[in-house]
Design an enzyme around this catalytic site. Structure first.
Site, PDB file in Angstrom:
ATOM      1  N   HIS A 158       0.691   5.146   1.082  1.00 42.78           N
ATOM      2  CA  HIS A 158      -0.035   6.168   1.845  1.00 42.78           C
ATOM      3  C   HIS A 158       0.048   7.488   1.074  1.00 42.78           C
ATOM      4  O   HIS A 158       1.135   7.876   0.640  1.00 42.78           O
ATOM      5  CB  HIS A 158       0.628   6.406   3.203  1.00 42.78           C
ATOM      6  CG  HIS A 158       0.674   5.216   4.118  1.00 42.78           C
ATOM      7  ND1 HIS A 158      -0.167   5.073   5.200  1.00 42.78           N
ATOM      8  CD2 HIS A 158       1.470   4.127   4.128  1.00 42.78           C
ATOM      9  CE1 HIS A 158       0.117   3.949   5.835  1.00 42.78           C
ATOM     10  NE2 HIS A 158       1.117   3.361   5.212  1.00 42.78           N
ATOM     11  N   HIS A 185       0.840  -1.204   0.000  1.00 47.82           N
ATOM     12  CA  HIS A 185       0.000   0.000   0.000  1.00 47.82           C
ATOM     13  C   HIS A 185       0.864   1.238   0.000  1.00 47.82           C
ATOM     14  O   HIS A 185       1.934   1.275   0.601  1.00 47.82           O
ATOM     15  CB  HIS A 185      -0.968   0.020   1.190  1.00 47.82           C
ATOM     16  CG  HIS A 185      -0.334  -0.225   2.521  1.00 47.82           C
ATOM     17  ND1 HIS A 185       0.028  -1.484   2.946  1.00 47.82           N
ATOM     18  CD2 HIS A 185       0.004   0.627   3.514  1.00 47.82           C
ATOM     19  CE1 HIS A 185       0.558  -1.389   4.158  1.00 47.82           C
ATOM     20  NE2 HIS A 185       0.570  -0.120   4.525  1.00 47.82           N
TER      21      HIS A 185
HETATM   22  P1  AMP Z   1       1.782   0.268   7.398  1.00 51.12           P
HETATM   23  O1  AMP Z   1       1.697  -1.223   7.075  1.00 51.12           O
HETATM   24  O2  AMP Z   1       2.801   0.580   8.456  1.00 51.12           O
HETATM   25  O3  AMP Z   1       1.968   1.113   6.181  1.00 51.12           O
HETATM   26  O4  AMP Z   1       0.418   0.698   8.085  1.00 51.12           O
HETATM   27  C1  AMP Z   1      -0.829   0.121   7.805  1.00 51.12           C
HETATM   28  C2  AMP Z   1      -1.884   1.204   7.788  1.00 51.12           C
HETATM   29  O5  AMP Z   1      -3.141   0.586   7.607  1.00 51.12           O
HETATM   30  C3  AMP Z   1      -1.987   2.059   9.061  1.00 51.12           C
HETATM   31  O6  AMP Z   1      -1.886   3.423   8.698  1.00 51.12           O
HETATM   32  C4  AMP Z   1      -3.375   1.713   9.617  1.00 51.12           C
HETATM   33  O7  AMP Z   1      -3.987   2.816  10.240  1.00 51.12           O
HETATM   34  C5  AMP Z   1      -4.109   1.267   8.372  1.00 51.12           C
HETATM   35  N1  AMP Z   1      -5.202   0.347   8.589  1.00 51.12           N
HETATM   36  C6  AMP Z   1      -5.215  -0.775   9.352  1.00 51.12           C
HETATM   37  N2  AMP Z   1      -6.399  -1.397   9.267  1.00 51.12           N
HETATM   38  C7  AMP Z   1      -7.158  -0.669   8.410  1.00 51.12           C
HETATM   39  C8  AMP Z   1      -8.483  -0.809   7.895  1.00 51.12           C
HETATM   40  N3  AMP Z   1      -9.291  -1.819   8.248  1.00 51.12           N
HETATM   41  N4  AMP Z   1      -8.957   0.132   7.035  1.00 51.12           N
HETATM   42  C9  AMP Z   1      -8.157   1.177   6.670  1.00 51.12           C
HETATM   43  N5  AMP Z   1      -6.892   1.341   7.116  1.00 51.12           N
HETATM   44  C10 AMP Z   1      -6.396   0.436   7.974  1.00 51.12           C
END
Ligand code: AMP
Length: 142
Positions: free
Chosen positions: A105, A103
């Site tokens: 951001h 993903h």
């Molecule tokens: P990272 O893997 O460190 O890039 O972070 C994962 C991101 O996913 C974090 O910013 C979380 O807030 C976000 N996140 C986790 N679960 C969900 C969800 N169900 N829907 C949307 N965002 C999510």
């Protein structure tokens, strides 16, 4: 590197097994809002195909994620009257990755306003729904 886990939370969102605040979708990517945003309008751009992170993603999927992230960035500038955009993408635990489906951001930023620390506060669903609707509308004009 461990294998891709098809039961990670974003894979479940892609399959429609978990809800999300959707901003954009095409045959290859899905864009939705982060539930714990680091700033208003914090969106996540993910490929629909299985990919753990930048190390195993199909290069064409990665290119499409980047193409759509640019559109989300432009939409975020408009909708949130932003002064800038932070794009982040983490890989493996040591690289800061928490959810193991690739993903990107896309985070709208205001001058002199720090991002909230990661995973601190869940945004209210009605706020996210409104933001997703406005971002989706802006995406259609780009
Ligand atoms: P990272 O893997 O460190 O890039 O972070 C994962 C991101 O996913 C974090 O910013 C979380 O807030 C976000 N996140 C986790 N679960 C969900 C969800 N169900 N829907 C949307 N965002 C999510």
């Amino acid at each position: 590197m461990p294998d891709y886990d098809p039961n990670n939370i974003f894979a479940k969102i892609i399959r429609g097994e978990l809800p999300c605040h959707k901003v954009y979708e095409d045959d290859r990517v899905l864009v939705f809002l982060d539930i714990m945003p680091r700033a208003p309008g914090h969106a996540l751009v993910i490929p629909k195909n299985a990919a753990r992170n930048i190390l195993d993603v199909d290069p064409d999927d990665l290119a499409h994620v980047a193409r759509i992230a640019q559109k989300v960035a432009r939409a975020g500038m408009q909708v949130f009257d932003a002064d800038g955009i932070t794009v982040q993408q983490f890989n493996e635990n040591a690289g800061g990755q928490v959810v193991f489906h690739l993903h990107m951001h896309v985070i709208p930023r205001k001058e002199n306003v720090a991002m909230k620390p990661p995973a601190t506060e869940k945004e209210k669903p009605d706020v996210l729904a409104d933001q997703a609707r406005r971002l989706a509308a802006a995406m259609q004009t780009l």
